[in-house]
Design an enzyme around this catalytic site. Structure first.
Site: not given
Ligand code: GLU
Length: 469
Positions: A234-236
């Site tokens: 996930s990009k977070r």
């Protein structure tokens, strides 16, 4: 029939490594089939799109070898809004879609509060278009939708479990699901190769193809890429941006080789192989069904091997962005005029065997270009012990007396200084290294001193000695 595949990213963030992998898989499949690769930017979500993300996608693709001009497109989904609306209208005219003005609360009030789906209330009520009237697709009551998937066989979805889904919102705008199908149809796409997360949409999309009277494509849903905890990247949470790897100094060749090994391997227990072998041997239907672990440590090891395999001149060139700072790469700690290309060329082969990513070149060579070294204080405290001052005094005196300033002579001289104190070379050279480079680890010390030169080496050793008073 010419195979036509597409890569259809949404420009809503940095370009994800999982996306890069899908792009490469599409690219290779098209090449193997003598087909065409189409790039389509799915930019209909105006609130989340930014032109710089689109530019980021194009340049990241370019970097891994899917170069501008060598594919069809980029097309922009937003340019096809008229086609999307026309398809929605056709589905309504043919009776395959109907208007509905129910809110979620309406449906829940009819069916019980937990119900998340739609109960088909407006199917046969003949509601016309109007503000707030969404268009829903009338899914078949019976039968099953069989998806032909190159990786998964024939996943089968019972039609009665597929709700009458929305294809155009209350303001008349078609939803992504429909736009994506209409674009694939208009662009003559024959094979849709994409991430597994889209599989739940596939039966709905296939029903739309059929309702619009066009033979659906062959699908291939590739398992997702996960982190070490088996969570979808996930990009977070995870480092997912291809650009971040590029700017850290991963080589494009290493990166694309590694991406292709996620869930697949070439023959003969090999991992690092020429790209041409991957292009020949890759088989979409051999891609593993379980999710693929994106292992940054392994990628680093890969990259180190790719770096070591470069001819030295290419390695020197490849380091330039980190030595000068360009674009998204931060400038190095020295001034441009302090940089000395000959000194760098002299130590480059030593550095080449030691770094795993190109950005690591900077801390390895900064001592050569800075007027005084960046002293790592923790390293200083750990290294400079009782006796270091005297040792530096003796080393300075011995080095001053040298006729020839070369690595061999420097080494035997310092070895002799240590031997007088009963010290091995490792212990003897540690204070010298910290004095001259500011660090405890780095390039081989004596070659470094040779390149740094007599004056600068002695000045630094004397300065360190003074600090120890
Ligand atoms: N734009 C979609 C995405 O980025 C791609 C959908 C597809 O490949 O069909 O996830």
């Amino acid at each position: 029939m010419t195979v036509r595949v597409r890569f259809a990213p949404s420009p809503t963030g940095m370009f994800h490594v999982g996306g890069a992998r899908s792009a490469l898989q599409n690219w290779i499949y098209a090449k193997q089939q003598g087909g065409v690769f189409v790039l389509r930017i799915e930019d209909t979500d105006a609130a989340r799109n930014k032109p710089e993300w689109t530019e980021g996608i194009l340049s990241a693709l370019d970097w891994i070898g899917i170069s501008r001009g060598s594919y069809e497109g980029p097309y922009f989904q937003s340019a096809n809004a008229g086609e999307h609306r026309a398809a929605a209208a056709r589905l309504h005219e043919s009776g395959r879609a109907y208007y509905c003005d129910c809110t979620r609360e309406d449906v829940q009030a009819r069916t019980g509060s937990q119900y998340q789906g739609y109960d088909g209330y407006h199917r046969d009520r003949g509601l016309g278009p109007g503000p707030g009237h969404a268009l829903r697709f009338r899914t078949p009551d019976e039968g099953a939708t069989v998806v032909v998937d190159l990786i998964r066989g024939e996943p089968t979805f019972e039609n009665k479990l597929i709700e009458d889904f929305v294809i155009a919102r209350g303001d008349g705008s078609p939803v992504f699901l429909l736009a994506n199908v209409v674009d694939d149809m208009t662009m003559g796409i024959t094979h849709v190769i994409r991430a597994e997360e889209h599989l739940p949409n596939t039966p709905k999309q296939q029903l739309l193809w059929e309702a619009l009277g066009v033979k659906p494509p062959i699908w291939a849903h590739v398992p997702v890429v996960v982190n070490e905890k088996r969570q979808k990247l996930s990009k977070r949470r995870d480092k997912v941006a291809l650009e971040a790897y590029r700017d850290e100094g991963y080589l494009a060749g290493a990166m694309r080789n590694y991406l292709m090994l996620l869930g697949w391997a070439p023959s003969g227990d090999r991992e690092i192989v020429p790209w041409s072998v991957i292009e020949d041997e890759f088989r979409l239907d051999e891609v593993n069904l379980s999710s693929a672990f994106f292992d940054e440590k392994k990628l680093r090891a890969f990259n180190g091997e790719y770096i070591r395999a470069l001819p030295v001149a290419e390695f020197v060139d490849a380091c330039q962005p980190w030595l000068t700072g360009t674009g998204t790469i931060a400038p190095p700690p020295w001034q441009p005029e302090e940089f000395d290309a000959d000194a760098f060329a002299a130590v480059a082969p030593l550095a080449q065997t030691r770094i795993a990513v190109l950005s690591e070149i900077v801390p390895n060579v900064d001592f050569l270009f800075l007027a005084s070294p960046l002293i790592d204080e923790a390293a200083w405290t750990k290294t400079m012990k009782d006796g270091s001052a005297e040792l530096l005094d003796d080393a300075v005196a011995a080095f001053e007396a040298l006729d020839s300033w070369d690595a061999e002579s420097l080494k035997s001289t310092l070895e002799a200084v240590g031997a007088e104190r009963g010290l091995k070379l490792g212990k003897t050279q540690a204070p010298v290294r910290v004095a001259v480079t500011g660090r405890t680890v780095g390039l081989p010390l004596f070659e470094s001193l040779e390149v740094l030169g007599r004056e600068r080496t002695l000045t630094r050793m004397r300065a360190a000695r003074l600090r120890l008073v």
